[in-house]
Write an enzyme that holds these catalytic residues in place. Structure first.
Site, short mmCIF file in Angstrom:
data_model
loop_
_atom_site.label_atom_id
_atom_site.label_comp_id
_atom_site.label_asym_id
_atom_site.label_seq_id
_atom_site.Cartn_x
_atom_site.Cartn_y
_atom_site.Cartn_z
CE1 TYR A 29 -1.13 -6.14 1.97
CE2 TYR A 29 -2.55 -5.86 3.76
CZ TYR A 29 -2.04 -6.49 2.70
OH TYR A 29 -2.78 -7.62 2.50
CG ASP B 222 -6.20 1.36 4.27
OD1 ASP B 222 -7.01 1.18 4.98
OD2 ASP B 222 -5.46 0.83 3.80
CE LYS C 188 -5.79 -5.38 9.96
NZ LYS C 188 -5.04 -4.82 8.76
C1 LIG Z 1 -5.16 -5.00 7.21
C2 LIG Z 1 -5.08 -3.87 6.49
C3 LIG Z 1 -5.94 -3.94 5.04
C4 LIG Z 1 -6.56 -5.26 4.60
O1 LIG Z 1 -7.56 -5.75 5.28
P1 LIG Z 1 -8.08 -7.05 5.28
O2 LIG Z 1 -9.08 -7.17 6.18
O3 LIG Z 1 -6.84 -8.02 5.77
O4 LIG Z 1 -8.19 -7.59 3.80
C5 LIG Z 1 -5.97 -2.51 4.38
N1 LIG Z 1 -5.31 -1.70 4.78
C6 LIG Z 1 -4.74 -1.56 5.93
C7 LIG Z 1 -3.98 -0.34 6.42
C8 LIG Z 1 -4.43 -2.76 6.73
O5 LIG Z 1 -3.89 -2.73 7.98
#
Ligand SMILES: *Cc1c(COP(=O)(O)O)cnc(C)c1O
Length: 433
Positions: A145, A238, A266
């Site tokens: 994701y 990511d 985060k």
């Molecule tokens: C949470 C998450 C996102 C998206 O971040 P948001 O602040 O919710 O838009 C992207 N990549 C990873 C791996 C994530 O866990």
């Protein structure tokens, strides 16, 4: 335990907000509950709902709260500036402070741009990769994701999996055509696809945590680094979850592998809305106003969020032993969870790394999305509900990870294990019938 106030709020919310929530997993739909809990307050590893029920929390805002809820060091810093105003649409010192710390700590980042969410960070990093390589296609892995931008919502994890699908509606064929996907870990297929040298970037969660936690083989990431370099494809880590969580310098420090671009989110906002993307100067200097890759934001680098992030990262930097401590706590939980599962003949596979773990209700090892999808979500639902009704909040989905924070203490872990024993007993009894 009563949930009257949460149920009442949910009923009201459903008429006002699609599904009553502003992010799908929060609806508790896949765990067969009438309503989610509505949270009123958090402190340390605990949260309280609108009915004043108290819980030990293993969601921790899905990752940001590695120091726990309402950490005094973070809140003190926020309080210091919150009365000065909120946002100016002009630069502030706090963005520079946060950027300096990120550049100092994250190995691959020479320059960084702040955003308001992880979604914006990955979306912008992909745009930048396309501009830099002058190629259109991108490659991602099934079940990873990367936020909810169009190009990255193909074979995606997190809330989509929870609700039983992987692709979003509303995305054009053109976009779908440009996003290629492969099973996580399949290096041979990656090599084949990259051969044509027409892929702008490979984006990967170095520790996939959005289809449940998948264990990464370092070898796979090393080969990914090698093949992307050889084919002049950019490698994007990511690290929205793994950044400052797996190690201070994230997965790239943990595995000793340097990507071309990194996305963060985060933890770097300390519970406030922040994301970031960064990498080599040469690439980052294509971003406007230096170059012509547009990225902007009314609240990008918001001073309060930047300050909260700065306080969090500073604390982590000054207390590096946190990581060892978190890992030990996780190992303690995992070891005992496995013992309890045996005792009650519950089939599970627990994947864990650092302060993250997932209990897959699965009799086989879970190594990719296909394995993960074979998990017994009914057993998961019993697990979730037993935990909740006994004062422990775990992620309301089989396809997410549990998050530990510094604030989880030994007595909290032991209380958690007590309830897990109840949950496994319930599952064992159901299966024995
Ligand atoms: C949470 C998450 C996102 C998206 O971040 P948001 O602040 O919710 O838009 C992207 N990549 C990873 C791996 C994530 O866990």
């Amino acid at each position: 335990m009563k949930f009257t106030n949460s149920v009442k709020l949910y009923k009201k919310a459903v008429d006002l907000i699609p599904g009553g929530v502003n992010s799908p997993v929060r609806a508790f739909k896949s765990v067969n509950r009438e309503a989610p809990i509505f949270v009123k307050k958090g402190e340390g590893c605990r949260i309280w709902d609108e009915d004043d029920n108290e819980y030990i929390d293993y969601i921790c805002s899905w990752g940001p709260l590695i120091l726990g809820h309402n950490h005094p060091k973070v809140i003190e810093e926020v309080k210091k500036i919150i009365e000065n105003g909120s946002s100016y649409g002009l630069p502030t010192k706090y963005e520079v402070d946060l950027a300096e710390l990120i550049v100092d700590i994250v190995p691959s980042i020479e320059k960084v741009r702040l955003t308001t969410s992880g979604t914006e960070a990955t979306m912008s990093a992909v745009r930048l990769a396309r501009a830099y390589t002058q190629r259109n296609k991108i490659l991602k892995f099934e079940g990873c994701y990367h936020g909810h931008s169009d190009a990255l919502l193909v074979k995606s994890g997190s809330g989509l999996l929870t609700d039983g699908y992987q692709d979003s509606n509303g995305i054009t064929d053109g976009v779908l055509k440009d996003t290629l996907t492969l099973p996580f870990g399949d290096i041979e297929k990656v090599k084949k696809i990259l051969e044509n040298k027409d892929i702008a970037c490979v984006i990967v969660e170095p520790i996939p945590a959005n289809m449940g936690l998948i264990e990464t083989h370092k070898e796979f990431l090393l080969e990914l680094r090698e093949i992307t370099k050889k084919t002049e494809t950019l490698l994007i880590f990511d690290e929205v979850i793994s950044g400052f969580r797996l190690a201070l310098g994230g997965a790239q420090e943990f595995f000793g592998i340097t990507p071309d671009l990194t996305t963060l989110g985060k933890i770097i906002g300390g519970g406030y809305p922040v994301g970031a993307f960064g990498g080599k100067k040469e690439i980052m200097d294509l971003v406007a106003p230096v170059g012509r890759v547009y990225h902007a934001g009314t609240l990008s680098g918001n001073p309060i969020a930047s300050k909260a992030g700065f306080a969090t990262l500073t604390y982590l930097k000054e207390n590096k032993s946190i990581y060892k401590d978190l890992e030990e706590k996780t190992k303690y939980l995992v070891k005992n969870i496995e013992i309890l599962a045996k005792k009650y003949s519950v089939n599970i596979c627990v994947n864990s790394i650092g302060s993250l773990f997932t209990i897959f209700f699965n009799d086989k090892k879970v190594e990719n999305l296909e394995d993960s999808l074979k998990s017994n979500t009914e057993n998961f639902s019993i697990y979730f509900n037993t935990m909740l009704e006994n004062g422990v909040v775990v992620p309301p989905s089989q396809f997410e990870a549990h998050f530990l924070s510094m604030a989880h203490k030994q007595k909290d872990l032991d209380k958690t294990l007590e309830i897990i024993e109840k949950a496994f007993k319930n599952i064992g009894e159901k299966n024995g019938k």
